[in-house]
Write an enzyme that holds these catalytic residues in place. Structure first.
Site, PDB file in Angstrom:
ATOM      1  CD1 TRP A 357      37.291  39.615  33.000  1.00  0.00           C
ATOM      2  CD2 TRP A 357      38.296  39.026  34.886  1.00  0.00           C
ATOM      3  NE1 TRP A 357      37.110  40.634  33.915  1.00  0.00           N
ATOM      4  CE2 TRP A 357      37.711  40.298  35.083  1.00  0.00           C
ATOM      5  CE3 TRP A 357      38.996  38.447  35.947  1.00  0.00           C
ATOM      6  CZ2 TRP A 357      37.794  41.002  36.290  1.00  0.00           C
ATOM      7  CZ3 TRP A 357      39.081  39.159  37.150  1.00  0.00           C
ATOM      8  CH2 TRP A 357      38.485  40.408  37.314  1.00  0.00           C
ATOM      9  CG  ASP A 358      32.861  38.765  33.513  1.00  0.00           C
ATOM     10  OD1 ASP A 358      33.924  39.158  33.035  1.00  0.00           O
ATOM     11  OD2 ASP A 358      31.850  39.485  33.607  1.00  0.00           O
ATOM     12  CD  GLU A 488      37.163  47.134  31.819  1.00  0.00           C
ATOM     13  OE1 GLU A 488      36.086  47.746  31.802  1.00  0.00           O
ATOM     14  OE2 GLU A 488      37.356  46.061  31.210  1.00  0.00           O
ATOM     15  CE  LYS A 601      33.837  49.280  34.752  1.00  0.00           C
ATOM     16  NZ  LYS A 601      34.068  48.752  33.406  1.00  0.00           N
ATOM     17  CD  GLN A 602      36.306  45.724  37.174  1.00  0.00           C
ATOM     18  OE1 GLN A 602      36.158  46.478  36.223  1.00  0.00           O
ATOM     19  NE2 GLN A 602      36.024  44.442  37.120  1.00  0.00           N
TER      20      GLN A 602
HETATM   21  C1  BGC Z   1      34.275  44.999  33.695  1.00  0.00           C
HETATM   22  C2  BGC Z   1      35.050  43.795  33.238  1.00  0.00           C
HETATM   23  C3  BGC Z   1      34.098  42.694  32.877  1.00  0.00           C
HETATM   24  C4  BGC Z   1      33.075  43.178  31.860  1.00  0.00           C
HETATM   25  C5  BGC Z   1      32.003  42.143  31.610  1.00  0.00           C
HETATM   26  C6  BGC Z   1      33.301  45.410  32.601  1.00  0.00           C
HETATM   27  O1  BGC Z   1      32.530  46.491  33.022  1.00  0.00           O
HETATM   28  O2  BGC Z   1      35.122  46.078  33.965  1.00  0.00           O
HETATM   29  O3  BGC Z   1      35.904  43.355  34.277  1.00  0.00           O
HETATM   30  O4  BGC Z   1      34.799  41.607  32.362  1.00  0.00           O
HETATM   31  O5  BGC Z   1      32.423  44.322  32.355  1.00  0.00           O
HETATM   32  O6  BGC Z   1      31.325  41.830  32.781  1.00  0.00           O
END
Ligand code: BGC
Length: 775
Positions: A357-358, A488, A601-602
């Site tokens: 999804w990035d 996550e 995490k984000q």
């Molecule tokens: C992130 C995801 C991301 C993936 C690839 C993961 O660490 O939590 O949101 O899509 O990395 O960048």
């Protein structure tokens, strides 16, 4: 490794050879041209620690899934971008002693990435033994003008040695991935030929049967004159080489030019590979190194002309932003709608080079503002072409009637990730893909895209949300249960605010566009309904109910959105209470402890506030930011950029700047201690957004460009380029002025600090604003 690389506006420089940093540097100094990429491995033999990486875009291997406990619905494979045949190899030895930087005495060493001109250079001096000192200057690039070509100029200067230099110039297809699930090699040989100074190797991937031809042609020069050489050839399984011995005298210089072409069956018919590789090598040699380099530099000039950011007063930030812009453009050029952007691009194996999804959430907005509209359109078409597979993917999980669940991780449109919480639960990716359509159209004005492709994707995704949401008798609300949001560090939660908000937004946006097409072209809408067997209004009636009655968790006391149901039951603590030696927590804590903690995490709620900012007042955004930012550990590279943008949007410039530096120098300073695996290419786009949408506070709204810039106190000025519906413009912000230059042939309407302006074609607007405006 803070401050390991020397600061420079246009270059990344490593001085001195530090073998323990080699993997990191191999990532940092990677080169690419959208069609292929190469880690900064050495041309000559190296027996020390290294991760070999040569990658060809779109060429992958479906590595059989390996999990402890199989769950129904898991994909059969995890796609892997392949470590492809090594094309850079040039071994060199003197009187039988091979140069190997792990063993040979190094007198000096520097590695430089020239970002302005797009090449990698190494200069080093070695003492092979007493009175045998040579200096090597090696420059290589992957041509932006001729994307199948990789070129190396390898110059050897003798300091005090007289005698023979022995070169072995080769292509080696006997390579493997470090991350194979079963230790297998993924390539087999199809054919090869080496004849004098020219040769090729054709390899094919197992299972996927991609054929790749890797060819080389080389020549030697002394004093600018071509020197004829006698070449002995070597052939073995998946390997070809030419061996040349050349006499060198004290103070003399010999240059080897190695021209390489890489063709894959994605672009060349298999039966034409041999013929085409030969003609490409001949053409490369005829054009010659100098001209190939100049053409390559010209392509980089064009890229920089529309994407450069200039920062005055902060060398560290300047270097970092160019590093980010450089790597994104090396990874994706937008010419081929079958390709996409892996989170590590061509700089490592992690994430398998697959699409996440990035792309829609981070990289697309960058390209929408810096590149031709076709680039954004190709990114959207990539997903359109995967619609059928997304419907099949949803059907495999039990969804019906055209519901589309795009994969979290994909190469071909099929899901290829196999952790249940990601594969089954991170359904917010579907929302990012829907939002991307809106984002593309608001930037480009290409409404036709909606009619031709966009609406069909939106309906597929809306059908998914409609089936995925269920009605809770208890809450008397529609709920979306058992999900993982962007954060996550939480799994299987109910009613993730971000996911539910995206679902509601998608349904509303789809309905709005159905309404528009109904008015503008009812026959096209009818044809679409027929194609996808859509029941109007039965299906849309349910959507309306979902829109008006979705559970969006909210805390009435703090007046904030809740990341998910029950979030406040956690022990709430700030991230700065975690001991420094326990960070990053994902490398120190058990997964169980992470899941139970409040640490984020984000960006999650903030990711939603970033997307839907217009729906909330500044106070609401501020309350949520103040609540969530302290608990966020930013252990995803995708996080600090979004927090920085939100901090700017609420006027918190100090924090926005702190987070900006973290996102911009994430890889250069290795904040998350993982650069050896590759660079964070997709979050690099977020870094650019942290300047343009963050400090510049640029928005596209109701067909206009809006600017409300701030400037970090350390900066004297910054400027960036952007485009809006074909209009290219440049914005320069100083502490007391804003200047906008319209570089196009149409006038540009924009709103700056709430006032309307119109800048004529090729015109310029300068506004002097009081300093306190930037507070
Ligand atoms: C992130 C995801 C991301 C993936 C690839 C993961 O660490 O939590 O949101 O899509 O990395 O960048």
């Amino acid at each position: 490794m803070k401050n390991y690389y020397k600061k420079d506006e246009w270059q990344i420089i490593e001085e001195g050879f530090h073998p323990e940093m080699n993997r990191e540097s191999e990532s940092i100094f990677s080169i690419g041209n959208g069609y292929m990429g190469q880690r900064a491995n050495f041309e000559e033999q190296y027996s020390g620690d290294s991760m070999q990486g040569s990658y060809v875009a779109g060429v992958y291997y479906p590595d059989k899934t390996r999990v402890g406990w199989w769950k129904n619905g898991y994909p059969e494979y995890f796609a892997k971008v392949l470590n492809a045949p090594n094309w850079i190899g040039i071994d060199i030895s003197i009187e039988g002693k091979e140069i190997d930087l792990a063993k040979t005495k190094i007198l000096s060493f520097s590695r430089t990435l020239n970002m302005k001109e797009g090449y990698l250079e190494r200069i080093f001096r070695v003492a092979v033994s007493k009175n045998k000192i040579i200096e090597i200057n090696c420059r290589r690039f992957l041509s932006m003008a001729e994307p199948d070509l990789g070129i190396i100029r390898y110059t050897v200067k003798s300091v005090d040695y007289e005698g023979l230099l022995d070169f072995t110039i080769y292509i080696d297809g006997d390579v493997k991935n470090e991350d194979t699930n079963y230790g297998e090699k993924f390539w087999m040989e199809v054919g090869k030929k080496i004849n004098g100074n020219e040769g090729f190797l054709i390899t094919a991937t197992l299972k996927t049967d991609f054929h790749v031809a890797t060819g080389m042609k080389f020549e030697f020069f002394k004093d600018n004159r071509n020197i004829p050489v006698k070449t002995d050839t070597v052939e073995r399984e998946k390997y070809i080489a030419g061996k040349v011995s050349i006499e060198i005298g004290k103070g003399e210089e010999i240059s080897l030019f190695k021209y390489v072409s890489v063709l894959s069956s994605l672009n060349t018919k298999k039966e034409m590979l041999v013929t085409d590789i030969k003609s490409r090598l001949m053409a490369a040699k005829e054009i010659g190194y100098q001209k190939l380099l100049l053409d390559h530099i010209k392509e980089w000039e064009k890229i920089w002309a529309t994407s450069d950011v200039v920062i005055e007063g902060d060398l560290s930030a300047q270097q970092a932003i160019r590093f980010n812009i450089f790597h994104i453009n090396q990874t994706y050029t937008g010419k081929d709608e079958r390709l996409n952007i892996g989170p590590k691009g061509f700089t490592g194996e992690k994430y398998g080079g697959s699409t996440y999804w990035d792309t829609e959430a981070f990289v697309l907005p960058f390209f929408l503002k810096t590149a031709d509209q076709k680039v954004g359109r190709n990114l959207l078409l990539y997903r359109y072409k995967h619609l059928d597979k997304s419907i099949a993917n949803a059907a495999k999980l039990g969804f019906k009637k055209g519901a589309a669940l795009y994969p979290m991780v994909t190469m071909s449109g099929e899901e290829c990730h196999n952790e249940w919480e990601i594969t089954f639960e991170e359904i917010h990716r579907n929302g990012a893909i829907a939002f991307a359509i809106f984002n593309y159209i608001r930037h480009t004005g290409d409404n036709q895209y909606m009619t031709d492709y966009g609406l069909e994707v939106l309906i597929g995704i809306s059908r998914f949300w409609s089936q995925r949401a269920t009605f809770s008798e208890n809450l008397k609300k529609y709920v979306i249960l058992g999900v993982t949001g962007p954060n996550e560090y939480e799994n299987n939660v109910n009613n993730n605010w971000y996911t539910n908000s995206l679902a509601v937004w998608t349904l509303s946006y789809t309905l709005k566009n159905i309404g528009t097409l109904e008015k503008e072209s009812p026959e096209k809408l009818a044809a679409l309904y027929k194609k996808i067997d859509f029941n109007f209004p039965e299906e849309t009636t349910r959507w309306e109910k979902l829109i008006s009655n979705m559970q969006l968790p909210f805390d009435n006391v703090r007046k904030i959105f809740l990341q998910q149901d029950g979030f406040l039951d956690k022990e709430l603590k700030p991230a700065n209470s975690i001991p420094v030696d326990e960070r990053p927590i994902n490398q120190h804590w058990s997964w169980d402890r992470i899941l139970r903690s409040c640490f984020i995490k984000q960006a999650d709620v903030l990711q939603g506030l970033y997307l839907f900012e217009d729906e909330f007042d500044t106070e609401t955004i501020k309350r949520n930011y103040d609540f969530y930012e302290p608990m966020t550990v930013h252990e995803s590279s995708l996080s600090p950029c979004i927090h920085s943008i939100v901090a700017s949007s609420i006027g918190n410039i100090e924090k926005a700047y702190e987070l900006y530096l973290r996102t911009a120098r994430l890889d250069l300073d290795d904040y998350n201690n993982e650069v050896s695996h590759g660079l964070h290419i997709t979050s690099m786009a977020g870094t650019w957004l942290a300047i343009v949408e963050g400090f510049g506070r640029m928005r596209i709204k109701d067909g206009k460009v809006i600017l409300n810039p701030l400037i970090p106190s350390k900066w004297q000025s910054y400027s960036f380029h952007s485009r809006f519906r074909g209009i290219l413009f440049e914005v320069k912000v100083t502490k007391n002025s804003i200047c906008v230059i319209n570089n196009s042939h149409e006038s540009l309407n924009l709103i700056i600090s709430g006032e309307d302006y119109m800048i004529e074609k090729s015109g310029k607007l300068v506004l002097n604003l009081k300093l306190d405006f930037f507070s």
